[in-house]
Design a protein around this motif. Structure first.
Motif, PDB file in Angstrom:
ATOM      1  N   ASP A  58       0.862  -1.188   0.000  1.00 34.11           N
ATOM      2  CA  ASP A  58       0.000   0.000   0.000  1.00 34.11           C
ATOM      3  C   ASP A  58       0.895   1.235   0.000  1.00 34.11           C
ATOM      4  OD1 ASP A  58      -1.882   1.973   0.185  1.00 34.11           O
ATOM      5  OD2 ASP A  58      -3.099   0.945   1.677  1.00 34.11           O
ATOM      6  N   MET A  94       0.040   4.329  -1.199  1.00 32.69           N
ATOM      7  CA  MET A  94      -0.717   5.526  -0.783  1.00 32.69           C
ATOM      8  C   MET A  94      -1.951   5.103  -0.012  1.00 32.69           C
ATOM      9  SD  MET A  94      -0.250   7.878  -4.124  1.00 32.69           S
ATOM     10  CE  MET A  94       1.358   7.910  -4.950  1.00 32.69           C
ATOM     11  N   ARG A  95      -1.846   5.154   1.341  1.00 28.89           N
ATOM     12  CA  ARG A  95      -0.690   5.662   2.019  1.00 28.89           C
ATOM     13  C   ARG A  95      -0.285   4.814   3.208  1.00 28.89           C
ATOM     14  NH1 ARG A  95      -3.602  11.257   3.206  1.00 28.89           N
ATOM     15  NH2 ARG A  95      -5.345   9.795   3.119  1.00 28.89           N
ATOM     16  N   ALA A 117      -7.525   0.126   2.790  1.00 29.31           N
ATOM     17  CA  ALA A 117      -6.946  -0.929   1.953  1.00 29.31           C
ATOM     18  C   ALA A 117      -5.768  -1.650   2.632  1.00 29.31           C
ATOM     19  CB  ALA A 117      -6.497  -0.327   0.625  1.00 29.31           C
ATOM     20  N   GLU A 165      -0.381   2.367  -8.467  1.00 23.07           N
ATOM     21  CA  GLU A 165       0.751   2.698  -7.592  1.00 23.07           C
ATOM     22  C   GLU A 165       1.199   1.463  -6.815  1.00 23.07           C
ATOM     23  OE1 GLU A 165      -2.314   3.442  -7.010  1.00 23.07           O
ATOM     24  OE2 GLU A 165      -2.799   3.392  -4.880  1.00 23.07           O
ATOM     25  N   ASP A 166       0.223   0.634  -6.428  1.00 17.95           N
ATOM     26  CA  ASP A 166       0.559  -0.585  -5.682  1.00 17.95           C
ATOM     27  C   ASP A 166       1.119  -1.667  -6.610  1.00 17.95           C
ATOM     28  OD1 ASP A 166      -0.337   0.607  -3.333  1.00 17.95           O
ATOM     29  OD2 ASP A 166      -2.355  -0.210  -3.522  1.00 17.95           O
TER      30      ASP A 166
HETATM   31 MG   LIG Z   1      -3.718   2.755  -0.849  1.00 19.08          MG
END
Ligand SMILES: [Mg+2]
Ligand SMILES: O=C(O)[C@H](CS(=O)(=O)O)OP(=O)(O)O
Length: 233
Positions: free
Chosen positions: A22, A24-25, A97, A147-148
């Motif tokens: 994860d 963000m963030r 998340a 991003e992940d």
């Molecule tokens: Mg996230």
């Protein structure tokens, strides 16, 4: 090394090695919490559980994502945490998340939590352990958060020992929906520096290992010299 990249809903059997991502963030925040002196982070399954733990342990620091809320001390923002003294404290963290993904693989023998800020330390630990099969949990957007996924793919390559230019992976993360929404101020409990801090490759020298302790999932920093070495052998 065999790698799988799964969203939280796709997780079935507990993997032998899970790397929960994860960027963000949640796990950028977790790394900053350790950098600010936190001793451990208890990953809570719900806001009610976080508040109940805080009520039982008033000295713990309760952290949630989204807007600030009564009973919680801090929000899920690395930039807001930067100046917070957490020396010797236990943090209890609940997010949408990241913490959910870690709890989903709590039965795995080895659970690491990561973002770009601890990428190389995470890859180093996977290499040192000689892991032949690793499941990356892409926590955002049911496995589609770029991003992940970018961070997971980068760590997977480094864990396999491949020289890898991080530029393209970081660029994808910078263009992700989460980064865009954070930059546009659409997410609550945020600071304008959050995205930049989430994209700081290898900002910290430790990996983060989650273990079950007395029915709680507890995250701690790990370096080659950590006491947790003994429990990982
Ligand atoms: Mg996230
Ligand atoms: O805090 C975050 O970045 C997100 C949720 S939101 O931005 O508050 O909507 O949670 P995370 O579990 O860290 O992805």
């Amino acid at each position: 090394m065999q790698t799988r990249f799964l969203g939280i809903p796709e997780l079935a059997q507990p993997p032998s090695v899970a790397v929960v991502i994860d960027v963000m963030r949640a796990f950028t925040v977790a790394a900053w919490a350790f950098a600010r002196g936190a001793e451990e982070i208890v990953l809570a399954g719900s806001l009610d559980e976080a508040l109940a733990l805080k009520a039982r342990h008033p000295d713990w620091v309760a952290l949630k994502d989204g807007a600030p809320a009564p009973g919680f001390d801090i929000v899920n923002s690395p930039a807001l945490l930067r100046t917070y003294d957490l020396g010797g404290r236990t943090v209890v963290q609940k997010t949408t998340a990241g913490t959910v993904g870690a709890l989903a693989v709590r039965e795995a023998p080895l659970v690491l939590c990561a973002g770009f800020v601890v990428a190389e330390a995470t890859a180093r630990l996977l290499r040192a352990r000689g892991c032949d099969s690793v499941t990356f949990v892409v926590t955002g957007e049911d496995g589609r958060a770029d991003e992940d996924l970018a961070c997971a793919q980068y760590i997977a390559r480094r864990a396999a020992g491949a020289e890898t230019d991080p530029t393209g992976f970081l660029r994808r993360a910078a263009a992700s929906r989460a980064a865009t929404e954070l930059a546009q101020g659409l997410r609550r409990g945020a600071h304008p520096d959050d995205v930049a801090l989430c994209l700081e490759l290898d900002r910290f020298p430790f990996a983060m290992v989650a273990t079950e302790e007395d029915s709680l999932m507890v995250l701690r920093p790990y370096t080659a010299l950590s006491p947790v070495d003994e429990t990982l052998d």
